[in-house]
Design a protein around this motif. Structure first.
Motif, PDB file in Angstrom:
ATOM      1  N   ILE A 231       0.795  -1.237   0.000  1.00 47.31           N
ATOM      2  CA  ILE A 231       0.000   0.000   0.000  1.00 47.31           C
ATOM      3  C   ILE A 231       0.822   1.279   0.000  1.00 47.31           C
ATOM      4  N   LEU A 232       2.117   1.177   0.276  1.00 50.07           N
ATOM      5  CA  LEU A 232       2.958   2.381   0.316  1.00 50.07           C
ATOM      6  C   LEU A 232       3.407   2.762  -1.091  1.00 50.07           C
ATOM      7  N   THR A 233       3.318   4.047  -1.395  1.00 51.40           N
ATOM      8  CA  THR A 233       3.820   4.560  -2.671  1.00 51.40           C
ATOM      9  C   THR A 233       5.016   5.466  -2.396  1.00 51.40           C
ATOM     10  N   GLU A 234       5.842   5.642  -3.413  1.00 49.30           N
ATOM     11  CA  GLU A 234       7.056   6.438  -3.227  1.00 49.30           C
ATOM     12  C   GLU A 234       6.736   7.885  -2.846  1.00 49.30           C
ATOM     13  N   ASP A 235       5.665   8.433  -3.411  1.00 48.45           N
ATOM     14  CA  ASP A 235       5.336   9.826  -3.089  1.00 48.45           C
ATOM     15  C   ASP A 235       4.693   9.981  -1.703  1.00 48.45           C
ATOM     16  N   CYS A 236       4.467   8.879  -1.013  1.00 45.39           N
ATOM     17  CA  CYS A 236       3.963   8.916   0.364  1.00 45.39           C
ATOM     18  C   CYS A 236       5.054   8.502   1.353  1.00 45.39           C
ATOM     19  N   THR A 237       6.296   8.625   0.926  1.00 43.39           N
ATOM     20  CA  THR A 237       7.442   8.270   1.751  1.00 43.39           C
ATOM     21  C   THR A 237       8.322   9.509   1.885  1.00 43.39           C
ATOM     22  N   SER A 238       8.622   9.868   3.131  1.00 42.39           N
ATOM     23  CA  SER A 238       9.407  11.076   3.363  1.00 42.39           C
ATOM     24  C   SER A 238      10.412  10.835   4.484  1.00 42.39           C
ATOM     25  N   CYS A 239      11.655  11.144   4.186  1.00 41.80           N
ATOM     26  CA  CYS A 239      12.771  10.819   5.071  1.00 41.80           C
ATOM     27  C   CYS A 239      13.321  12.081   5.738  1.00 41.80           C
ATOM     28  N   ALA A 240      13.647  11.978   7.023  1.00 45.19           N
ATOM     29  CA  ALA A 240      14.329  13.032   7.788  1.00 45.19           C
ATOM     30  C   ALA A 240      13.608  14.381   7.739  1.00 45.19           C
ATOM     31  N   VAL A 241      12.302  14.333   7.986  1.00 47.90           N
ATOM     32  CA  VAL A 241      11.490  15.550   8.011  1.00 47.90           C
ATOM     33  C   VAL A 241      11.883  16.392   9.233  1.00 47.90           C
ATOM     34  N   GLN A 242      11.941  17.695   9.045  1.00 48.22           N
ATOM     35  CA  GLN A 242      12.315  18.597  10.136  1.00 48.22           C
ATOM     36  C   GLN A 242      11.061  19.183  10.776  1.00 48.22           C
ATOM     37  N   ILE A 243      10.472  18.406  11.679  1.00 49.75           N
ATOM     38  CA  ILE A 243       9.268  18.837  12.383  1.00 49.75           C
ATOM     39  C   ILE A 243       9.435  18.442  13.838  1.00 49.75           C
ATOM     40  N   SER A 244       8.963  19.317  14.740  1.00 42.32           N
ATOM     41  CA  SER A 244       9.285  19.089  16.147  1.00 42.32           C
ATOM     42  C   SER A 244       8.091  18.892  17.074  1.00 42.32           C
ATOM     43  N   SER A 245       6.892  18.673  16.529  1.00 36.39           N
ATOM     44  CA  SER A 245       5.753  18.435  17.423  1.00 36.39           C
ATOM     45  C   SER A 245       4.835  17.361  16.833  1.00 36.39           C
ATOM     46  N   LYS A 246       4.091  16.726  17.717  1.00 33.73           N
ATOM     47  CA  LYS A 246       3.160  15.678  17.316  1.00 33.73           C
ATOM     48  C   LYS A 246       2.142  16.218  16.321  1.00 33.73           C
ATOM     49  N   LYS A 247       1.561  17.375  16.627  1.00 37.91           N
ATOM     50  CA  LYS A 247       0.534  17.937  15.748  1.00 37.91           C
ATOM     51  C   LYS A 247       1.113  18.257  14.365  1.00 37.91           C
ATOM     52  N   LYS A 248       2.306  18.810  14.321  1.00 34.98           N
ATOM     53  CA  LYS A 248       2.936  19.157  13.029  1.00 34.98           C
ATOM     54  C   LYS A 248       3.246  17.899  12.208  1.00 34.98           C
ATOM     55  N   ILE A 249       3.671  16.839  12.879  1.00 35.57           N
ATOM     56  CA  ILE A 249       3.920  15.575  12.166  1.00 35.57           C
ATOM     57  C   ILE A 249       2.618  15.062  11.563  1.00 35.57           C
ATOM     58  N   LEU A 250       1.549  15.066  12.367  1.00 29.31           N
ATOM     59  CA  LEU A 250       0.258  14.587  11.862  1.00 29.31           C
ATOM     60  C   LEU A 250      -0.241  15.455  10.705  1.00 29.31           C
ATOM     61  N   GLU A 251      -0.034  16.756  10.797  1.00 27.96           N
ATOM     62  CA  GLU A 251      -0.421  17.655   9.696  1.00 27.96           C
ATOM     63  C   GLU A 251       0.371  17.347   8.434  1.00 27.96           C
ATOM     64  N   GLN A 252       1.661  17.080   8.580  1.00 30.77           N
ATOM     65  CA  GLN A 252       2.508  16.750   7.424  1.00 30.77           C
ATOM     66  C   GLN A 252       2.052  15.442   6.780  1.00 30.77           C
ATOM     67  N   ILE A 253       1.733  14.463   7.605  1.00 32.74           N
ATOM     68  CA  ILE A 253       1.230  13.185   7.107  1.00 32.74           C
ATOM     69  C   ILE A 253      -0.034  13.413   6.271  1.00 32.74           C
ATOM     70  N   CYS A 254      -0.936  14.223   6.794  1.00 32.21           N
ATOM     71  CA  CYS A 254      -2.206  14.482   6.103  1.00 32.21           C
ATOM     72  C   CYS A 254      -1.995  15.253   4.804  1.00 32.21           C
TER      73      CYS A 254
END
Length: 151
Positions: free
Chosen positions: A6-29
């Motif tokens: 189910i994983l696609t290459e454009d849904c894979t992101s390495c070493a993201v510079q985000i420092s909070s739970k909410k920001k990570i969830l927002e980036q995922i979305c």
């Protein structure tokens, strides 16, 4: 269903510079919305936050599997992110998290959803696999690592 299915290459992101739970969830979305056009980024975030209210999806060892159920969609979307620095995520072992595998699933696929979560947890519980994930330096390398993984 396995993450490789189910994983696609454009849904894979390495070493993201985000420092909070909410920001990570927002980036995922923000990433997932390209594959789920019938839902807004806000709706995707709400689905993840609703699940987090029931208890953290931080499963320990620096790993979280946030997931949400969606109405009006027919397919599962996975997003894999690693963060440059571990993020406080209220994980069951109180460790910060740097590997995130998010799932968005149709509301009526409960049994499949649970088996997919188990498959992902099993894959990530392999210490060598999580170590290799953390060593990846590009989105492509991370995607290729998951695709080559055997459970």
């Amino acid at each position: 269903m396995k993450l490789q299915d189910i994983l696609t290459e454009d849904c894979t992101s390495c070493a993201v510079q985000i420092s909070s739970k909410k920001k990570i969830l927002e980036q995922i979305c923000a990433i997932a919305t390209n594959h789920i056009p019938e839902h807004s980024t806000f709706e995707l975030l709400q689905s993840l936050l609703e699940r987090e209210k029931m208890g953290s999806t931080g499963i320990g060892n620096g790993i979280a599997i946030p997931h949400g159920r969606l109405t009006g969609t027919k397919h599962v979307v996975a997003v894999l992110l690693t963060s440059e620095q571990p993020v406080a995520f209220d994980a069951i072992d109180n460790r910060a998290v740097d590997i995130f595998v998010a799932l968005f699933v149709p509301e009526d696929c409960c049994k499949e959803h649970l088996s997919t979560l188990q498959s992902i947890a099993k894959l990530l519980s392999n210490k060598q696999m999580s170590k290799s994930i953390r060593k990846c330096t590009s989105d492509k390398a991370l995607f290729d690592l998951i695709n080559q993984a055997a459970e």
